[in-house]
Design a protein around this motif. Structure first.
Motif, PDB file in Angstrom:
ATOM      1  N   UNK A  22       0.845  -1.194   0.000  1.00 30.96           N
ATOM      2  CA  UNK A  22       0.000   0.000   0.000  1.00 30.96           C
ATOM      3  C   UNK A  22       0.881   1.244   0.000  1.00 30.96           C
ATOM      4  N   UNK A  23       0.449   2.234  -0.771  1.00 31.51           N
ATOM      5  CA  UNK A  23       1.142   3.507  -0.859  1.00 31.51           C
ATOM      6  C   UNK A  23       0.129   4.617  -0.645  1.00 31.51           C
ATOM      7  N   UNK A  24       0.584   5.709  -0.036  1.00 28.86           N
ATOM      8  CA  UNK A  24      -0.299   6.849   0.184  1.00 28.86           C
ATOM      9  C   UNK A  24       0.451   8.146  -0.071  1.00 28.86           C
ATOM     10  N   UNK A  25      -0.283   9.125  -0.575  1.00 26.82           N
ATOM     11  CA  UNK A  25       0.205  10.496  -0.656  1.00 26.82           C
ATOM     12  C   UNK A  25      -0.730  11.330   0.208  1.00 26.82           C
ATOM     13  N   UNK A  26      -0.576  12.630   0.174  1.00 21.42           N
ATOM     14  CA  UNK A  26      -1.451  13.487   0.975  1.00 21.42           C
ATOM     15  C   UNK A  26      -2.914  13.324   0.584  1.00 21.42           C
ATOM     16  N   UNK A  27      -3.162  13.126  -0.713  1.00 23.20           N
ATOM     17  CA  UNK A  27      -4.540  13.120  -1.196  1.00 23.20           C
ATOM     18  C   UNK A  27      -5.020  11.788  -1.764  1.00 23.20           C
ATOM     19  N   UNK A  30      -3.127   3.946  -2.897  1.00 26.25           N
ATOM     20  CA  UNK A  30      -2.983   2.935  -3.947  1.00 26.25           C
ATOM     21  C   UNK A  30      -2.606   1.633  -3.256  1.00 26.25           C
ATOM     22  N   UNK A  31      -3.249   0.545  -3.637  1.00 25.68           N
ATOM     23  CA  UNK A  31      -2.966  -0.751  -3.011  1.00 25.68           C
ATOM     24  C   UNK A  31      -2.845  -1.822  -4.087  1.00 25.68           C
ATOM     25  N   UNK A  74       6.660  -5.725  -7.970  1.00 24.93           N
ATOM     26  CA  UNK A  74       7.870  -4.936  -7.726  1.00 24.93           C
ATOM     27  C   UNK A  74       7.926  -3.729  -8.667  1.00 24.93           C
ATOM     28  N   UNK A  75       7.582  -3.936  -9.939  1.00 24.57           N
ATOM     29  CA  UNK A  75       7.553  -2.836 -10.901  1.00 24.57           C
ATOM     30  C   UNK A  75       6.483  -1.806 -10.523  1.00 24.57           C
ATOM     31  N   UNK A  76       5.350  -2.294 -10.028  1.00 24.09           N
ATOM     32  CA  UNK A  76       4.285  -1.401  -9.580  1.00 24.09           C
ATOM     33  C   UNK A  76       4.785  -0.521  -8.437  1.00 24.09           C
ATOM     34  N   UNK A  77       5.503  -1.117  -7.489  1.00 25.04           N
ATOM     35  CA  UNK A  77       6.060  -0.366  -6.359  1.00 25.04           C
ATOM     36  C   UNK A  77       7.027   0.711  -6.850  1.00 25.04           C
ATOM     37  N   UNK A  78       7.883   0.363  -7.801  1.00 31.00           N
ATOM     38  CA  UNK A  78       8.842   1.327  -8.334  1.00 31.00           C
ATOM     39  C   UNK A  78       8.129   2.485  -9.029  1.00 31.00           C
ATOM     40  N   UNK A  79       7.074   2.188  -9.789  1.00 24.94           N
ATOM     41  CA  UNK A  79       6.303   3.242 -10.462  1.00 24.94           C
ATOM     42  C   UNK A  79       5.616   4.151  -9.448  1.00 24.94           C
ATOM     43  N   UNK A  80       5.042   3.558  -8.403  1.00 22.22           N
ATOM     44  CA  UNK A  80       4.336   4.350  -7.384  1.00 22.22           C
ATOM     45  C   UNK A  80       5.289   5.340  -6.736  1.00 22.22           C
ATOM     46  N   UNK A  81       6.461   4.849  -6.326  1.00 23.38           N
ATOM     47  CA  UNK A  81       7.414   5.696  -5.615  1.00 23.38           C
ATOM     48  C   UNK A  81       8.050   6.752  -6.512  1.00 23.38           C
ATOM     49  N   UNK A  82       8.054   6.528  -7.823  1.00 26.34           N
ATOM     50  CA  UNK A  82       8.625   7.489  -8.766  1.00 26.34           C
ATOM     51  C   UNK A  82       7.626   8.593  -9.151  1.00 26.34           C
ATOM     52  N   UNK A  83       6.368   8.421  -8.813  1.00 27.50           N
ATOM     53  CA  UNK A  83       5.347   9.402  -9.194  1.00 27.50           C
ATOM     54  C   UNK A  83       5.550  10.720  -8.459  1.00 27.50           C
ATOM     55  N   UNK A  85       3.405  12.567  -7.209  1.00 19.22           N
ATOM     56  CA  UNK A  85       2.375  12.796  -6.187  1.00 19.22           C
ATOM     57  C   UNK A  85       2.913  12.639  -4.769  1.00 19.22           C
ATOM     58  N   UNK A  86       4.122  12.092  -4.615  1.00 17.45           N
ATOM     59  CA  UNK A  86       4.717  11.962  -3.292  1.00 17.45           C
ATOM     60  C   UNK A  86       4.229  10.746  -2.511  1.00 17.45           C
ATOM     61  N   UNK A  87       4.022   9.638  -3.204  1.00 11.98           N
ATOM     62  CA  UNK A  87       3.585   8.417  -2.519  1.00 11.98           C
ATOM     63  C   UNK A  87       4.672   7.881  -1.586  1.00 11.98           C
ATOM     64  N   UNK A  88       4.246   7.367  -0.454  1.00 12.48           N
ATOM     65  CA  UNK A  88       5.115   6.665   0.489  1.00 12.48           C
ATOM     66  C   UNK A  88       4.511   5.290   0.740  1.00 12.48           C
ATOM     67  N   UNK A  89       5.379   4.287   0.818  1.00 13.78           N
ATOM     68  CA  UNK A  89       4.844   2.940   1.101  1.00 13.78           C
ATOM     69  C   UNK A  89       4.451   2.843   2.570  1.00 13.78           C
ATOM     70  N   UNK A  90       3.292   2.258   2.808  1.00 13.74           N
ATOM     71  CA  UNK A  90       2.748   2.086   4.145  1.00 13.74           C
ATOM     72  C   UNK A  90       2.974   0.641   4.578  1.00 13.74           C
ATOM     73  N   UNK A  91       3.476   0.445   5.776  1.00 14.71           N
ATOM     74  CA  UNK A  91       3.719  -0.906   6.308  1.00 14.71           C
ATOM     75  C   UNK A  91       2.391  -1.595   6.545  1.00 14.71           C
ATOM     76  N   UNK A  92       2.221  -2.813   6.040  1.00 19.68           N
ATOM     77  CA  UNK A  92       0.974  -3.562   6.165  1.00 19.68           C
ATOM     78  C   UNK A  92       0.935  -4.513   7.342  1.00 19.68           C
ATOM     79  N   UNK A  93       1.925  -4.472   8.212  1.00 17.68           N
ATOM     80  CA  UNK A  93       1.953  -5.415   9.345  1.00 17.68           C
ATOM     81  C   UNK A  93       0.920  -5.103  10.377  1.00 17.68           C
TER      82      UNK A  93
END
Length: 93
Positions: A22-27, A30-31, A74-83, A85-93
């Motif tokens: 899961x990734x989130x930005x201010x607004x 994405x999961x 993994x490619x999806x994660x790389x694309x999210x973090x490169x956007x 919009x300022x996405x940050x990965x959220x820990x799912x634990x």
């Protein structure tokens, strides 16, 4: 983890979640879920939406192997973090 969905009149449908990211930005959020469904198919379910509105969407993609799906995740994660919009990965634990 298991996902299940059912109504009172239908049998329960169960899928096994193999990995969740899961990734989130201010607004926005994405999961992506790597799932082995009831029929044994490996799928990636992507969902996204706005935190401040009701706009959202989802897409599902079926893969021939778990390894292929993990590469896609993994490619999806790389694309999210490169956007921008300022996405940050959220820990799912």
């Amino acid at each position: 983890a298991q996902m299940s969905e059912s109504t009172d009149d239908e049998p329960e449908i169960t899928a096994m979640v193999l990995e969740a990211r899961r990734w989130e930005s201010d607004k926005r959020w994405y999961q992506a879920l790597l799932i082995r469904d009831l029929f044994g198919q490996i799928t990636v379910l992507r969902t996204w939406g706005g935190k401040q509105n009701q706009k959202h969407g989802q897409k599902t993609r079926v893969f021939a192997s778990e390894a292929e799906a993990r590469r896609y995740l993994k490619q999806t994660a790389q694309r999210r973090l490169a956007r921008p919009a300022g996405y940050q990965e959220i820990d799912n634990d």
